[in-house]
Scaffold this motif. Sequence first.
Motif, mmCIF file in Angstrom:
data_model
loop_
_atom_site.group_PDB
_atom_site.id
_atom_site.type_symbol
_atom_site.label_atom_id
_atom_site.label_comp_id
_atom_site.label_asym_id
_atom_site.label_seq_id
_atom_site.Cartn_x
_atom_site.Cartn_y
_atom_site.Cartn_z
ATOM 1 N N ALA A 59 -32.803 -6.073 -25.894
ATOM 2 C CA ALA A 59 -33.429 -5.677 -27.147
ATOM 3 C C ALA A 59 -32.383 -5.295 -28.181
ATOM 4 O O ALA A 59 -32.547 -5.577 -29.383
ATOM 5 C CB ALA A 59 -34.384 -4.505 -26.902
ATOM 6 N N GLU A 60 -31.301 -4.655 -27.754
ATOM 7 C CA GLU A 60 -30.258 -4.259 -28.698
ATOM 8 C C GLU A 60 -29.629 -5.476 -29.350
ATOM 9 O O GLU A 60 -29.390 -5.500 -30.569
ATOM 10 C CB GLU A 60 -29.195 -3.431 -27.977
ATOM 11 N N LEU B 283 -31.253 -9.911 -35.638
ATOM 12 C CA LEU B 283 -32.235 -9.927 -36.713
ATOM 13 C C LEU B 283 -31.747 -9.146 -37.930
ATOM 14 O O LEU B 283 -32.158 -9.430 -39.057
ATOM 15 C CB LEU B 283 -33.566 -9.340 -36.214
ATOM 16 N N ARG B 284 -30.898 -8.170 -37.696
ATOM 17 C CA ARG B 284 -30.357 -7.419 -38.821
ATOM 18 C C ARG B 284 -29.312 -8.221 -39.578
ATOM 19 O O ARG B 284 -29.159 -8.068 -40.804
ATOM 20 C CB ARG B 284 -29.761 -6.101 -38.321
ATOM 21 N N ASN B 285 -28.610 -9.094 -38.873
ATOM 22 C CA ASN B 285 -27.519 -9.846 -39.488
ATOM 23 C C ASN B 285 -27.905 -11.259 -39.920
ATOM 24 O O ASN B 285 -27.164 -11.890 -40.688
ATOM 25 C CB ASN B 285 -26.328 -9.939 -38.521
ATOM 26 N N ASP B 286 -29.037 -11.761 -39.428
ATOM 27 C CA ASP B 286 -29.398 -13.144 -39.717
ATOM 28 C C ASP B 286 -30.915 -13.261 -39.765
ATOM 29 O O ASP B 286 -31.639 -12.345 -39.364
ATOM 30 C CB ASP B 286 -28.819 -14.077 -38.645
ATOM 31 N N GLY C 22 -39.667 -4.170 -40.512
ATOM 32 C CA GLY C 22 -39.922 -5.024 -41.675
ATOM 33 C C GLY C 22 -39.642 -6.484 -41.455
ATOM 34 O O GLY C 22 -39.655 -7.265 -42.410
ATOM 35 N N CYS C 23 -39.413 -6.876 -40.223
ATOM 36 C CA CYS C 23 -39.177 -8.282 -39.891
ATOM 37 C C CYS C 23 -40.519 -8.963 -39.616
ATOM 38 O O CYS C 23 -41.240 -8.572 -38.693
ATOM 39 C CB CYS C 23 -38.259 -8.392 -38.675
ATOM 40 N N HIS C 24 -40.865 -9.964 -40.417
ATOM 41 C CA HIS C 24 -42.171 -10.613 -40.294
ATOM 42 C C HIS C 24 -42.050 -12.073 -39.874
ATOM 43 O O HIS C 24 -42.965 -12.860 -40.119
ATOM 44 C CB HIS C 24 -42.916 -10.520 -41.626
#
Length: 337
Positions: A83-84, A90-93, A121-123
């Motif tokens: 998960a990390e 997802l934070r970087n791309d 906030g990732c949809h």
Amino acid sequence: MSVKHDKHNLIDADSFAGFPQTEADSAYTENTEQSSDRFLQQPIPSGFKALFISRVRPVWVGLALRLDAIGCSEPRFEWVSTAEEALTQLRNDSYDCLLIEIDSETRKSRLELLNAIRISGCHEPAILLLAGPDDQVTQAACENQAEVLVSTAMWESPALLSVVQRALSMQQLCEENHQLQVEKHRRLIRERDEAERLLNQQRSMVEELQNLVYPDVLSDQQSDSELPGTSGLHKSDPPVELPQIPFEVRDYYHELLRTYVIMGAGNLKDEILQIAELLAAADLTPPQVLEFHLQCVELIVKGLGNRSSRHVMSRADLLALEMMVHLGECYQKKKRG
């Protein structure tokens, strides 16, 4: 385990030309040809980028071949195991789709990951893959806008591409719906501003008409405003205050206006004539009737909520015109009498 980045992540479908095709794949190809027209409007773009989240590196050759069969060339696949790592990626791309494998050992952590992804906030479209049905996973998918694929074949399932297409289509529909809601909200704000502007213009017309008919009243008010203690009066105040109108008449006219706005003129001629006679009996001048009418219109416009105000203003203007006609007839009858 770190993220795997290697030359195999950039899939070249030509290198798998000799890949054996099973009966399930053959059936899937036939179904794809039959339903290709359905997906022509929303094809998967070239350079499709997906993030796989699973304990073991998935075998994604079959998915790459199926993507190439529908015209999606050079897909990019990346894989993480924890998960990390997923949250870091997802934070970087950004990705076109997330594919999350769930089993009995990783169910809790994967569902927590899905919830964390949505909260952050990732949809991006997400697909949960599991070998057997699980009500808890299905419920979590519904709560977090994710698709579920139940198949023992997992990554090699012939239904995986259809689920991916469905997830992308649902994502596009959500984005279009959001854009439509934003445009609708902006349009309603513009219409509300336009309605307020029209009300102000109509009030200015009523005041100018009142000043032309009763110039002495205006001069008296101007002289009163020069007296001590009256400097706080606004120059745009109506020259003649609206006389006291019985609450029954106010409520009756307000309901008449609401009905007229909803139904149009229809069979309301008798009601309009009746309210005109009541207003004429109260010795209201035409400008005063118009001011009373604008007060009622303003109350309706403010209580519209998300409904259109342009329709209300157009119908209200028709009612005001019809009211003036009947009011003039009532004054003529009183003069003759």
